[in-house]
Design a protein around this motif. Structure first.
Motif, PDB file in Angstrom:
ATOM      1  N   ALA A  12       0.835  -1.199   0.000  1.00 52.30           N
ATOM      2  CA  ALA A  12       0.000   0.000   0.000  1.00 52.30           C
ATOM      3  C   ALA A  12       0.873   1.254   0.000  1.00 52.30           C
ATOM      4  O   ALA A  12       0.554   2.245  -0.662  1.00 52.30           O
ATOM      5  N   SER A  16       1.132   4.295  -2.747  1.00 52.21           N
ATOM      6  CA  SER A  16       1.054   5.690  -2.347  1.00 52.21           C
ATOM      7  C   SER A  16       2.238   6.475  -2.898  1.00 52.21           C
ATOM      8  O   SER A  16       2.099   7.611  -3.363  1.00 52.21           O
ATOM      9  N   GLU A  70      -3.449   6.742  -4.670  1.00 53.73           N
ATOM     10  CA  GLU A  70      -3.084   7.184  -3.319  1.00 53.73           C
ATOM     11  C   GLU A  70      -3.727   6.334  -2.228  1.00 53.73           C
ATOM     12  O   GLU A  70      -3.095   5.995  -1.226  1.00 53.73           O
ATOM     13  N   ASN A  71      -5.001   5.975  -2.417  1.00 51.57           N
ATOM     14  CA  ASN A  71      -5.737   5.300  -1.346  1.00 51.57           C
ATOM     15  C   ASN A  71      -6.148   3.877  -1.694  1.00 51.57           C
ATOM     16  O   ASN A  71      -7.146   3.364  -1.180  1.00 51.57           O
ATOM     17  N   GLN A  73      -6.467   0.265  -1.212  1.00 57.01           N
ATOM     18  CA  GLN A  73      -6.355  -0.527   0.014  1.00 57.01           C
ATOM     19  C   GLN A  73      -5.936  -1.967  -0.246  1.00 57.01           C
ATOM     20  O   GLN A  73      -5.368  -2.632   0.611  1.00 57.01           O
ATOM     21  N   ARG A 185     -14.815   1.118  -3.269  1.00 52.19           N
ATOM     22  CA  ARG A 185     -13.748   0.470  -2.515  1.00 52.19           C
ATOM     23  C   ARG A 185     -12.540   0.120  -3.374  1.00 52.19           C
ATOM     24  O   ARG A 185     -11.405   0.274  -2.953  1.00 52.19           O
TER      25      ARG A 185
END
Length: 200
Positions: A12, A16, A70-71, A73, A185
């Motif tokens: 992750a 990022s 960036e996010n 998951q 998501r």
């Protein structure tokens, strides 16, 4: 368990870093994933050259759209989602034969018995469970009777004392909610997710 979580955090963090334009993160992601994506794509297209081309295209797309990462998951699921979608999109372009698409989909199901794909399906299933948990009580019950117990719309209607049109309507709303939740998501709806969501 701790080692798996640590690996996920590192992946992750790499995504990022890539989102910020760090080429070292891109190289690390490429080295980590390219050899894992290749057999997955090759299983569907049955062409080494084409599989290599598609995998390269996946990473070109990843770099071009790096600002979206960036996010992320679930990095593994995210990349395999891209691979599944890009492969099927290509196959649909070169063939108007629905039987071929069905055969490819069946091949994916066979391949998903591998440990890596089982992990992706489990991750997808967990997110679907989270989405279903947010549904109103009756809608959630209808979803569970349909998806988990395999009842037909008529059987659900008889069991709950409601009309089949109500069952259809409630399942439609439930499906839309789950799809939206999944998109938010993961950013994608992969073939694996389509299989989990499709009517039985």
């Amino acid at each position: 368990m701790g080692k798996s979580i640590h690996r996920l955090i590192n992946e992750a963090e790499l995504f990022s870093g890539l989102a910020k334009g760090d080429e070292r993160c891109f190289d690390a992601i490429y080295n980590h994933y390219s050899n894992r994506l290749f057999p997955f794509v090759d299983k569907m297209v049955r062409s080494r050259n084409l599989a290599e081309e598609i995998v390269q295209d996946i990473f070109v797309q990843l770099w071009i759209n790096r600002h979206l990462l960036e996010n992320v998951q679930y990095p593994t699921a995210y990349l395999f989602n891209i691979a599944a979608n890009k492969t099927l999109t290509y196959l649909k372009k070169i063939s108007n034969n629905q039987k071929l698409v069905d055969k490819i989909s069946a091949g994916y199901l066979d391949y998903s018995n591998d440990t890596e794909e089982q992990l992706i399906l489990k991750e997808s299933a967990k997110i679907i469970e989270m989405a279903v948990a947010q549904l109103p009580q009756q809608r959630r019950l209808i979803w569970e009777l349909s998806r988990n117990e395999g009842l037909t719309h008529q059987q659900i209607a008889d069991k709950l004392g409601i009309s089949t049109s109500t069952v259809n309507n409630q399942l439609g709303h439930a499906m839309q909610h789950v799809r939206t939740f999944m998109n938010n998501r993961t950013g994608l709806l992969s073939l694996s997710i389509f299989i989990l969501l499709s009517d039985r």
